[in-house]
Write a protein that holds these residues in place. Sequence first.
Motif, short mmCIF file in Angstrom:
data_model
loop_
_atom_site.label_atom_id
_atom_site.label_comp_id
_atom_site.label_asym_id
_atom_site.label_seq_id
_atom_site.Cartn_x
_atom_site.Cartn_y
_atom_site.Cartn_z
N ALA A 1 0.82 -1.21 0.00
CA ALA A 1 0.00 0.00 0.00
C ALA A 1 0.85 1.26 0.00
O ALA A 1 1.90 1.32 0.65
N TRP A 2 0.39 2.25 -0.75
CA TRP A 2 1.02 3.57 -0.72
C TRP A 2 0.36 4.39 0.38
O TRP A 2 -0.85 4.45 0.49
N TYR A 3 1.18 4.99 1.24
CA TYR A 3 0.66 5.88 2.28
C TYR A 3 1.69 6.96 2.54
O TYR A 3 2.89 6.67 2.61
N PRO A 4 1.28 8.25 2.66
CA PRO A 4 2.24 9.33 2.86
C PRO A 4 3.15 9.09 4.06
O PRO A 4 2.69 8.89 5.17
N GLY A 5 4.46 9.08 3.81
CA GLY A 5 5.42 8.83 4.87
C GLY A 5 5.76 7.37 5.03
O GLY A 5 6.73 7.03 5.71
N GLY A 6 4.97 6.46 4.42
CA GLY A 6 5.22 5.03 4.53
C GLY A 6 5.18 4.36 3.18
O GLY A 6 4.80 3.20 3.06
N GLU A 7 5.62 5.08 2.14
CA GLU A 7 5.59 4.52 0.79
C GLU A 7 6.61 3.39 0.65
O GLU A 7 7.77 3.56 1.05
N PRO A 8 6.23 2.24 0.11
CA PRO A 8 7.21 1.18 -0.13
C PRO A 8 8.33 1.68 -1.04
O PRO A 8 8.08 2.20 -2.12
N GLY A 9 9.55 1.55 -0.57
CA GLY A 9 10.68 2.03 -1.35
C GLY A 9 10.96 3.50 -1.19
O GLY A 9 11.89 4.04 -1.79
N ILE B 1 -7.10 6.42 2.10
CA ILE B 1 -5.78 6.51 1.48
C ILE B 1 -5.13 5.14 1.37
O ILE B 1 -4.53 4.79 0.35
N ILE B 2 -5.24 4.35 2.44
CA ILE B 2 -4.67 2.99 2.42
C ILE B 2 -5.31 2.16 1.30
O ILE B 2 -4.62 1.48 0.53
N MET B 3 -6.63 2.22 1.18
CA MET B 3 -7.33 1.42 0.18
C MET B 3 -6.99 1.86 -1.24
O MET B 3 -6.79 1.04 -2.14
N PHE B 4 -6.90 3.18 -1.47
CA PHE B 4 -6.64 3.67 -2.82
C PHE B 4 -5.21 3.37 -3.28
O PHE B 4 -4.93 3.42 -4.47
N GLY B 5 -4.32 3.08 -2.33
CA GLY B 5 -2.96 2.72 -2.72
C GLY B 5 -2.70 1.23 -2.66
O GLY B 5 -1.58 0.78 -2.92
N ALA B 6 -3.74 0.44 -2.34
CA ALA B 6 -3.56 -1.00 -2.17
C ALA B 6 -3.17 -1.66 -3.49
O ALA B 6 -3.80 -1.44 -4.52
N GLY B 7 -2.14 -2.49 -3.44
CA GLY B 7 -1.72 -3.23 -4.62
C GLY B 7 -0.67 -2.54 -5.45
O GLY B 7 -0.09 -3.15 -6.37
N THR B 8 -0.38 -1.27 -5.17
CA THR B 8 0.61 -0.53 -5.96
C THR B 8 2.01 -0.64 -5.38
O THR B 8 2.99 -0.41 -6.08
N GLY B 9 2.12 -0.99 -4.09
CA GLY B 9 3.41 -0.93 -3.40
C GLY B 9 4.47 -1.84 -3.98
O GLY B 9 5.65 -1.48 -4.00
N LEU B 10 4.08 -3.03 -4.44
CA LEU B 10 5.07 -3.97 -4.95
C LEU B 10 5.80 -3.41 -6.17
O LEU B 10 6.99 -3.67 -6.36
N ILE B 11 5.11 -2.62 -6.97
CA ILE B 11 5.76 -1.98 -8.12
C ILE B 11 6.87 -1.05 -7.65
O ILE B 11 7.97 -1.02 -8.20
N PHE B 12 6.58 -0.25 -6.59
CA PHE B 12 7.55 0.71 -6.10
C PHE B 12 8.81 0.02 -5.57
O PHE B 12 9.90 0.60 -5.60
N LEU B 13 8.65 -1.22 -5.09
CA LEU B 13 9.80 -1.99 -4.62
C LEU B 13 10.58 -2.62 -5.77
O LEU B 13 11.81 -2.64 -5.76
N LEU B 14 9.85 -3.14 -6.76
CA LEU B 14 10.49 -3.92 -7.82
C LEU B 14 11.00 -3.09 -8.99
O LEU B 14 11.89 -3.55 -9.72
N ARG B 15 10.48 -1.90 -9.19
CA ARG B 15 10.84 -1.13 -10.40
C ARG B 15 12.33 -0.77 -10.43
O ARG B 15 12.89 -0.52 -11.51
#
Length: 600
Positions: A252-260, A420-434
Amino acid sequence: MKLELLDYIIIFGFFAIVLFIGIYVSKKSGKNTAEYFLSGRSMPWWLLGFSMVATTFSTDTPNLVTDFVRTDGVSGNWGWWAFLLTGLLTVFVYAKLWRKSNVATDMEFYDLRYGGKPAHFLRGFRSLYLGVVFNVMAMSAVTLAAIKIGQVMLGLEPVETVLLGGTITVIFSAVGGFRGVVYTDFLLFFVAMGGAIGAAVYLVNMPEVGGLDNILANAQVQEKMSILPDFSDTEALIGLLIIPLAVQWWSAWYPGGEPGGGGYIAQRMLAAKNENHAIGATFFFNILHYALRPWPWILVALASIVVFPDLDSIRQAFPNVPENILKNDLAYSAMLTKLPTGLLGLVMASLGAAYMSTISTHLNWGSSYIVNDFYKQQVNKNASEKELVNVGRISTVVLMILSSLFALELNNATQLFDIIIMFGAGTGLIFLLRWFWWRINAWSEIVAMFSSGIISILFWKYEDVLFLSEAAPFPGWSKFPLVVLITTILWLATTFLTKPEENKVLYRFYKITKPGGPGWNKIHAEAKADGVSLDDGNEKWTVPSGVLAMIVGCILVYGCLFATGNWIYGNYPLAMGLTGLVLVATFFLIKIWRGMRSVL
């Protein structure tokens, strides 16, 4: 509750110092956009670390923590404690990559990592999507907390609170730029921390509460004080602990806790003197954020259960508070009304500090997106530095106005946290792997961004049918994992069904950031065939060591969190064991870090 002369002196003296700092640095901050948004990339780790912590203080955080504690108990905080995992992964893996990229914002990353029109669209659209829409939502939650504090503690109308707090904050933010924000954050941290600790000590020991022993002996408090959820309650265990630790932190994307790393955390890493300062700043932030700060808020929340055992007791004590904002999060402000003169002034100043620090950071960060990633790219590519700084100052004011208007329509901070948590759900893995997998392209991110939002909206619309009714096909806790699963399937399918980025784009990205790893083996082979050198051959891949450091760091920080709680609760044998574990983890982390630092 009545403010005395001493309280007013403390409050207005504090605001005067903050405004002075903003005005003092305004000339240097207004020289160009590099100064206005990144302070010339010259900031030391400790100053940036304090700035990150001060930003995440915010007026809505103690209210949110109080809501969690009164609703689900202390264990309800795992919804945000789980972000320590991504925070430390950012520290030991991604901080150096961000600093190497040398971009002005994390949105500029899209034009570095991807190519063509999809990358250009992604940068422009996401700069408004995050910099305006999500940024306004985050700021409105902070402003809502300020409104509740103003109503309960000062008897102010919502509009009066918004005008008073917003005007002062927007002036020093627009004038002082990023340098003004970071310098004032250093002061704001100590004021906010001092106020939080001072309030906790006084409120726990006031006659109505009767001290820590009386709190811990209270039957209602005992139901709420466990740091871990009840393992016999399967639904609570899954919803409060397993999903945050197993899924939420990386997905999940969250301000201040974005994956990566991203957002204002990335902004501070990019403003650091070098890679080591970027790493030091983010590690310092995570220690203070998760290990030091939660317990003063938790103690006040537990004490509030003794004084205000339910919402009706708060309603009776504050009959003028509108029914639509009478929620459990109001209990924190209700407790603060019992503070004495002097301490009341310090706490009011600390709440003002928390508000101003968070809002000023979000204003400068959101404005940096509007200027660098939208206006300069989409509106006027030939804009002068003076024009860009002026656009930054105007957009700062506009963001403040929008967030204030939105805050006047809200009634509970937890609403926006969930949205905010729900709207960013599923996007976090991209931010780690890109960074580490060449095959991810701009279309992967575009599909993930839109699908998570659309699926979340559909799930909310049909929530009763899908999750809440007796005949619902899915349990209530499964909504978030389902959004993650569906979004991940969609963006992975898109990745393989669309063309990869051109080799010249991938070569350029790799040469600048040198992420390393097996995910780039194919590109290394093709570069060798093309006669292109991507590195000097001596680069050591530090990600395995970084992941190990992250695991040991989590043991250290969570150990501090648990040890502090058990010292407070009087569980001394367990507290001593946890303290010993923290010391051992510290020893091993230092060893791992020395090995990593030698190759950075």
